[in-house]
Write a protein that holds these residues in place. Structure first.
Motif, PDB file in Angstrom:
ATOM      1  N   UNK A  33       0.830  -1.212   0.000  1.00  0.00           N
ATOM      2  CA  UNK A  33       0.000   0.000   0.000  1.00  0.00           C
ATOM      3  C   UNK A  33       0.865   1.263   0.000  1.00  0.00           C
ATOM      4  N   UNK A  34       1.932   1.250   0.810  1.00  0.00           N
ATOM      5  CA  UNK A  34       2.766   2.453   0.893  1.00  0.00           C
ATOM      6  C   UNK A  34       3.591   2.658  -0.371  1.00  0.00           C
ATOM      7  N   UNK A  35       4.074   1.577  -0.964  1.00  0.00           N
ATOM      8  CA  UNK A  35       4.786   1.695  -2.237  1.00  0.00           C
ATOM      9  C   UNK A  35       3.867   2.237  -3.332  1.00  0.00           C
ATOM     10  N   UNK A  36       2.622   1.745  -3.330  1.00  0.00           N
ATOM     11  CA  UNK A  36       1.679   2.230  -4.338  1.00  0.00           C
ATOM     12  C   UNK A  36       1.427   3.724  -4.169  1.00  0.00           C
ATOM     13  N   UNK A  37       1.263   4.162  -2.938  1.00  0.00           N
ATOM     14  CA  UNK A  37       1.021   5.587  -2.691  1.00  0.00           C
ATOM     15  C   UNK A  37       2.232   6.421  -3.098  1.00  0.00           C
ATOM     16  N   UNK A  38       3.418   5.956  -2.735  1.00  0.00           N
ATOM     17  CA  UNK A  38       4.647   6.682  -3.038  1.00  0.00           C
ATOM     18  C   UNK A  38       4.866   6.797  -4.549  1.00  0.00           C
ATOM     19  N   UNK A  39       4.767   5.677  -5.263  1.00  0.00           N
ATOM     20  CA  UNK A  39       5.051   5.684  -6.696  1.00  0.00           C
ATOM     21  C   UNK A  39       3.964   6.397  -7.484  1.00  0.00           C
ATOM     22  N   UNK A  40       2.724   6.292  -7.026  1.00  0.00           N
ATOM     23  CA  UNK A  40       1.650   7.043  -7.689  1.00  0.00           C
ATOM     24  C   UNK A  40       1.901   8.538  -7.570  1.00  0.00           C
ATOM     25  N   UNK A  41       2.328   8.985  -6.377  1.00  0.00           N
ATOM     26  CA  UNK A  41       2.613  10.406  -6.179  1.00  0.00           C
ATOM     27  C   UNK A  41       3.740  10.870  -7.090  1.00  0.00           C
TER      28      UNK A  41
END
Length: 257
Positions: free
Chosen positions: A231-239
């Motif tokens: 979840x945190x990787x997805x949020x980081x890379x999406x940003x």
């Protein structure tokens, strides 16, 4: 005008006439190009059914010196993209790879390492039932290749190395991690926990000791991916990606992480 040969991925198709298409290729040697494929819709012709979206092919094309489209004259299929089983997420992940290649690369800007990363990601999406690691690894390579990979080693404010055991923050405008001491209250929702930092650094670990700046994209298929880290990787890379595109990628709406 000159005739060129290269390997290519089909990343976008658009109808041009009743029998022809404009095809956007991401090529190994020339980067992204757009070419007119005359007769591409015919069952028989010089393209041998190799112009499906995400197909990899040997491409022969004529380069135009003006702003006119290049002219694709022949393709031979190398590999057709086949998502794993009946997993729609693998299919959508393949479309996501194409969307990023189209949106984040420039015309006539070759990136052979990125081409290898894209073909590797598509092959893994055909073989593996979990799309998350191939997607994460491809995104990291893409950001690295276009010069927008955030820093994940030291705090972007104070410069202190971020320890693998501490909770950090990620703020896209800062271009990397912010240590716990420099984190302000408004950064609280951007927390990146230690297990996520560990996974991220493993994904970026060099595959070749002679090329320390080159992230590995093929040696981490068995890397554990806890739900929180995903979840945190997805949020980081999406940003990071949305910051460059100035919009959220469309295909992310169909992918679950």
């Amino acid at each position: 005008m000159s005739t060129e040969k290269t390997e290519a991925l089909v990343i976008r198709l658009a109808d041009f006439s009743e029998s022809s298409r404009v095809v956007t290729f991401f090529t190994r040697d020339f980067g992204k190009i757009s070419a007119l494929a005359k007769g591409a819709k015919r069952l028989k012709g010089p393209f041998e059914g190799a112009l499906d979206l995400l197909s990899e092919c040997h491409l022969v094309f004529i380069r135009k010196e003006s702003s006119a489209l290049d002219l694709a004259t022949e393709t031979q299929l190398i590999r057709r993209f086949q998502p794993h089983g009946k997993n729609l997420s693998s299919l959508y992940a393949g479309y996501y790879v194409a969307e990023l290649l189209d949106g984040l690369t420039l015309e006539d800007d070759p990136h052979p390492h990125l081409y290898a990363a894209a073909t590797d990601a598509l092959l893994r999406l055909s073989l593996e039932d979990d799309h998350r690691l191939p997607v994460f690894q491809f995104e990291l390579r893409l950001l690295h290749e276009i010069g927008h990979l955030p820093s994940f080693e030291a705090c972007e404010i104070c410069g202190r190395p971020v320890d693998s055991g501490e909770t950090a923050r990620f703020w896209v405008s800062q271009g990397g991690l912010i240590c716990d001491k420099c984190g302000r209250p408004e950064y609280e929702h951007t927390s990146i926990h230690p297990e996520t930092i560990s996974v991220l650094r493993n994904l970026l670990r060099p595959s070749d000791v002679s090329s320390p700046s080159d992230p590995s994209l093929s040696s981490s298929s068995s890397l554990p991916l806890p739900p929180l880290a995903s979840r945190e990787l997805r949020r980081l890379l999406t940003a990071a990606i949305a910051h460059i595109l100035e919009r959220r990628p469309k295909m992310l709406a169909y992918l679950k992480f």
